[in-house]
Design an enzyme around this catalytic site. Structure first.
Site, short mmCIF file in Angstrom:
data_model
loop_
_atom_site.label_atom_id
_atom_site.label_comp_id
_atom_site.label_asym_id
_atom_site.label_seq_id
_atom_site.Cartn_x
_atom_site.Cartn_y
_atom_site.Cartn_z
N ASP A 202 0.80 -1.13 0.01
CA ASP A 202 0.01 -0.08 -0.21
C ASP A 202 0.99 1.30 0.13
O ASP A 202 2.06 1.34 0.23
CB ASP A 202 -0.94 -0.13 1.27
CG ASP A 202 -1.94 -0.94 1.10
OD1 ASP A 202 -2.25 -1.32 0.16
OD2 ASP A 202 -2.33 -1.32 2.18
N ASP B 247 -9.26 -5.97 2.40
CA ASP B 247 -7.76 -6.31 1.98
C ASP B 247 -7.78 -7.66 2.43
O ASP B 247 -6.73 -8.43 2.33
CB ASP B 247 -6.81 -5.53 2.52
CG ASP B 247 -6.70 -4.15 2.05
OD1 ASP B 247 -6.97 -4.13 0.40
OD2 ASP B 247 -6.32 -3.12 2.67
N ASP C 194 -4.72 -2.86 5.11
CA ASP C 194 -5.07 -2.31 6.39
C ASP C 194 -6.58 -2.22 6.36
O ASP C 194 -7.21 -2.25 7.37
CB ASP C 194 -4.46 -0.92 6.58
CG ASP C 194 -4.87 0.02 5.42
OD1 ASP C 194 -5.54 -0.24 4.72
OD2 ASP C 194 -4.34 1.11 5.52
#
Length: 945
Positions: A271, A594, A590
């Site tokens: 990310d 996901d 997070d």
């Protein structure tokens, strides 16, 4: 022996269980850190505060900026809520909530969809509103995702599969060797009866059944020695030790296997927000008074007249929500509360010497005449009107290209206003375009003085004829340490791919800054989620692997992506066979959405600070500080664990090859093993257990990142390791064979030295410890005849038989006394393994095996401790008897130590033997391990590349 084996099994199980318990406790403690937040609800027409745990369906929850939504529900009544659903969708864009579709009259879009649904785990970024609760707990969207991510039966890691395959092979070979040994012994046994050898003249139930049973024991011993039973303990200790140390590097490991799997990672899908960046929005560029100020020069604005700086700060601070504020966190870093963009403006005001708290104390939230027009998606701006002097001032901020169109003048350096002519307008447009290309979120901050009689309810009338105060470029700044960490990954042969919900220009700019992409990379290095989906997925959403294989090798950035895109990326890379090796994929996440990607990846990293509980439960490792550098630390630990296990494996298999060969040769030639069962247990189980602690506790070094990852299909035994094992075990067998057969005089009687007639004189003066049946068969006439009352040659003058009743039993080891000869054999064998433990610290052809040895206190303590225990086993009366030993002289100890230490200088000579002469069992260490010098050259060339 059975009790000792049971204890060893107990140690393995206990260590694993205690470690699992501790890491689960740490995980629960991490989740318990979250406070039990109180929320305001309306029950029975009355406002009351209740715990988030006590929310029930039907409650009306009052929401305002900064609140976390505690349940699923829908908004009703008038509201101006703007929520961050990044935890669910991965998108950083604020989502507006309302009851109806709002017609956007100022754009070509038919309508702007504003959904009424609110989901647990999302955050209120702006506005206030009311929500009626429809689902709580496990019935929320977040709760349902958590249920789907319940732990499945854990799949074995890459190293575990390799070790299982190798252990299966060794077990089969060991079983074959044991059966073959028993077969050879039985054939020799039958042949001895046929030839009428000593003690084989006739069948004696009391002797020969015991001897035949001993053959089976020897076969089982060969099998047990061949199997590396210390390996599970070594793996457990290596993983458990690493897990504890990894906490210091901000890695909370939930699944032990993730430690070593991370060492084989070839791809990291990361990310952006919070991992590569600080997750704290900051003003990175400014345009004030016709001049641009980049990040390094923003403080130069202080050189402008104080009135100009004061007005700039007022414009930044006054037009913000009071629920947006800064507080001091760990290491004196500011913690953002409320809207991140507004927090960046507050921080700018502080940095320019005008604390936002002072400005707010002057222009209070409840100031008479203050009026706020909240941000709306149709206007794309926010305006606050405050009384100043005898009139009012309206401060507006919003999308730069929209607000700047309403501006007719701009604030100059000296604080005066000048008309926005075509030249200035072009400059403003160019600045906005430049900021956008840098990946900055650009806002235009403007003001307008209003007379007291102005109608403040007409927002359209207020938000025109504005004066540009400044243009600000805001970004989530890159962490300072990230570019270096990504360079480390690239040097280590790991490809870092950024997966983000941001727009493609912002993603490209951040990726260039941190080194994920370069200007020379092909166009396909950066894709947006829509293009990615239409390229690699069919109409039903399934991956077209052929199409996927064409783009993923060059893909580095996936922008405007959804969690589904991340899942497809991970799945496609794992399934691909397009690369030179099969990929091992690590992924960060997070958000709740996901979780599938985290579960699918070989190693899933959840964020400890910003991650949802669903993401954490689906992960293998939790990054406590949300920092990419911690992931690089996990890579080093993974490679360290892999290498440590390989070090122990090299050591134990050398021990096992030597011990198994001794047992086989001893059984075939001597009809018994030179090492008894309890000695074998000490060597093969207890000492190996200590060795596992010594070799499996090495800390990682940065040099681990100088080589490529181990391929998934590479055998755990490299060519270098095989060479070391074969040559060292060969040398040990030469020394031990010479000791067994070249030392030990053959004579009758007892004691450590022959006092009577010496029938076979070998090197030295020690009496043979070999079985009498073997020694006596080599001397014609030495075997006493079978007692026959009618034959005077079978008894002496007193009538006593020349062959005593226990002779045959003792001749085959049934009651053999303890001798210095065989004690020397046992002692030299143990000491050679002990010194070879030092050699086993290096598995990549390094010459200096002592490098870094003083940094591992475990290793030093265990080597010295093992030596002291070995001395005790031989020298302490009673203990040595139990181990089939007797005390040695000083000279014999010196000789044993010299023979044991010989493996260290010989290790240097063994490096001259090319590793290409040896098999690798399915794959070897990368070519740079062939020569240490060449390895350094390779590393230098990789750095240049």
């Amino acid at each position: 022996e059975g009790v000792a084996i049971l204890c060893a099994v107990g140690v393995v199980v206990t260590v694993s269980a205690v470690n699992d318990y501790q890491k689960e406790q740490q995980f629960r403690a991490l989740n318990a850190v979250k406070e039990d937040v109180s929320v305001t609800v309306i029950r029975d027409s009355k406002k009351t505060k209740v715990s988030t745990h006590d929310i029930v369906v039907g409650d009306v929850v009052l929401l305002s900026t900064g609140d976390m939504v505690c349940a699923d529900g829908v908004v009703f009544d008038h509201n101006d809520l703007g929520l961050s659903e990044a935890m669910l969708t991965g998108e950083s864009v604020i989502k507006r909530k309302g009851m109806f579709d709002i017609q956007d009259s100022d754009s070509d879009e038919a309508a702007l969809k504003v959904g009424p649904a609110l989901f647990a785990g999302t955050f209120v970024q702006e506005g206030e509103g009311r929500m009626i609760v429809l689902a709580v707990g496990q019935n929320t969207y977040q709760g349902l995702m958590e249920e789907k991510m319940k732990e499945d039966e854990s799949e074995k890691s890459v190293l575990q599969k390799k070790l299982d395959d190798m252990t299966d092979l060794i077990t089969k070979v060991g079983a074959g060797a044991g059966v073959l040994t028993v077969a050879v012994l039985l054939v020799r046994f039958a042949l001895a009866f046929y030839q009428g050898a000593c003690c084989k003249e006739a069948w004696d139930h009391s002797v020969h059944w015991v001897e035949a049973l001993r053959f089976l024991v020897v076969g089982v011993t060969v099998f047990v020695v061949a199997v590396p039973e210390g390996l599970p303990l070594a793996v457990t200790i290596a993983l458990a030790f690493s897990v504890k140390k990894m906490m210091n590097d901000q890695n909370l490991v939930r699944h032990l296997s993730a430690c070593e799997t991370m060492g084989s990672a070839t791809t990291i899908c990361s990310d952006k927000t919070g991992t590569l960046t600080t997750s704290r929005m900051a003003v990175n560029a400014l345009w004030v008074g016709g001049k641009s100020y980049e990040e390094a020069r923003i403080k130069d604005i202080k050189q402008l007249p104080n009135s100009t700086v004061q007005e700039l700060c007022n414009a930044c601070v006054i037009n913000t929500l009071f629920k947006t504020y800064l507080r001091t966190g760990a290491n004196n870093l500011p913690v953002y509360c409320g809207n991140d963009t507004e927090c960046a403006l507050l921080l700018l005001s502080d940095s320019l010497g005008h604390p936002y708290a002072g400005i707010r104390s002057t222009f209070k939230d409840d100031q008479t005449g203050r009026k706020v027009f909240s941000f709306s998606s149709d206007r794309k701006r926010m305006t606050t009107i405050v009384p100043v002097g005898k009139g009012f001032v309206a401060y507006t901020k919003g999308a730069a290209e929209i607000v700047s169109r309403e501006c007719t003048s701009y604030l100059k350096d000296d604080g005066s206003e000048a008309k926005v002519d075509d030249k200035v307008r072009q400059q403003i447009a160019a600045t906005i375009d430049n900021f956008s290309k840098q990946g900055l979120r650009t806002l235009c901050i403007a003001r307008r003085e209003l007379p007291a009689k102005t109608d403040h309810d007409d927002v359209a009338a207020v938000e025109k004829d504005l004066t540009v105060v400044c243009l600000v470029g805001i970004e989530d700044p890159l962490r300072e340490e990230v570019p270096g960490a990504i360079a480390d990954c690239q040097r280590a042969g790991i490809v870092v791919r950024m997966v983000t919900g941001d727009n493609i220009e912002t993603a490209r700019a951040i990726a260039q800054k941190c080194g994920i992409i370069t200007p020379s990379d092909p166009l396909g290095a950066v894709l947006d989620g829509k293009t990615f989906r239409t390229t690699v997925a069919d109409a039903e959403g399934n991956i077209d692997q052929a199409a996927f294989d064409k783009i993923w090798p060059t893909l580095r950035v996936l922008a405007r992506s959804t969690p589904l895109d991340k899942y497809m990326l991970v799945s496609g890379i794992q399934a691909s066979e397009a690369g030179p090796v099969r990929q091992t994929v690590a992924v960060t996440g997070d958000g709740t959405n996901d979780a599938p990607a985290l579960k699918k990846a070989d190693v899933g990293f959840a964020m400890g600070m910003q991650g949802t509980d669903v993401a954490k439960n689906a992960s293998d490792v939790i990054i406590m500080d949300d920092n990419f550098v911690s992931i690089v630390a996990a890579v080093k630990w993974g490679r360290c664990v892999y290498d440590n296990i390989c070090k122990f494996l090299q050591f134990q298999l050398t021990v096992n090859i030597t011990a198994c060969s001794l047992a086989c040769v001893g059984a075939a030639v001597l009809t018994e093993s030179p090492l008894n069962a309890i000695q074998m247990l000490w060597v093969n189980l207890i000492m190996d257990s200590f060795a596992s602690l010594a070799l499996a506790t090495e800390d990682p070094t940065n040099s681990l990142l100088n080589r490529k990852p181990y391929p998934r299909d590479q055998a755990v035994l490299s060519q270098t390791m095989v060479r070391n094992m074969v040559l060292h075990s060969g040398w040990q067998l030469v020394v031990l064979t010479a000791l067994i057969f070249g030392v030990g005089d053959v004579c009758t009687g007892h004691g450590d030295v022959c006092t009577g007639t010496v029938y076979i004189n070998n090197y030295g003066s020690l009496r043979s410890g070999r079985p009498a049946a073997y020694d006596f068969n080599g001397v014609p006439g030495l075997c006493p005849p079978v007692y026959d009352p009618k034959d005077s040659s079978t008894f002496d003058a007193s009538g006593a038989p020349l062959r005593s009743a226990g002779f045959c039993s003792e001749a085959h080891g049934g009651g053999a006394e303890k001798t210095q000869h065989y004690t020397m054999v046992f002692n030299v064998f143990v000491l050679m393994q002990l010194f070879n433990e030092i050699n086993s610290r290096k598995i990549h052809n390094e010459l200096n095996v002592l490098d870094g040895v003083l940094k591992n206190s475990y290793f030093i303590v265990i080597v010295i401790g093992t030596l002291l225990v070995q001395i005790a086993l031989i020298e302490i009366p009673g203990v040595n008897t139990a181990f089939g030993c007797t005390s040695l002289t000083q000279d014999q100890w010196v000789a044993s130590l010299l023979l044991g230490a010989s493996v260290i200088p010989l290790n240097v000579l063994f490096h001259l033997v090319p590793v290409t002469m040896f098999p690798s069992g399915g794959g070897g260490i990368p070519d740079e391990d062939e020569d240490e010098g060449e390895e350094k050259k390779d590393d230098d060339s990789k750095k240049k590349d």
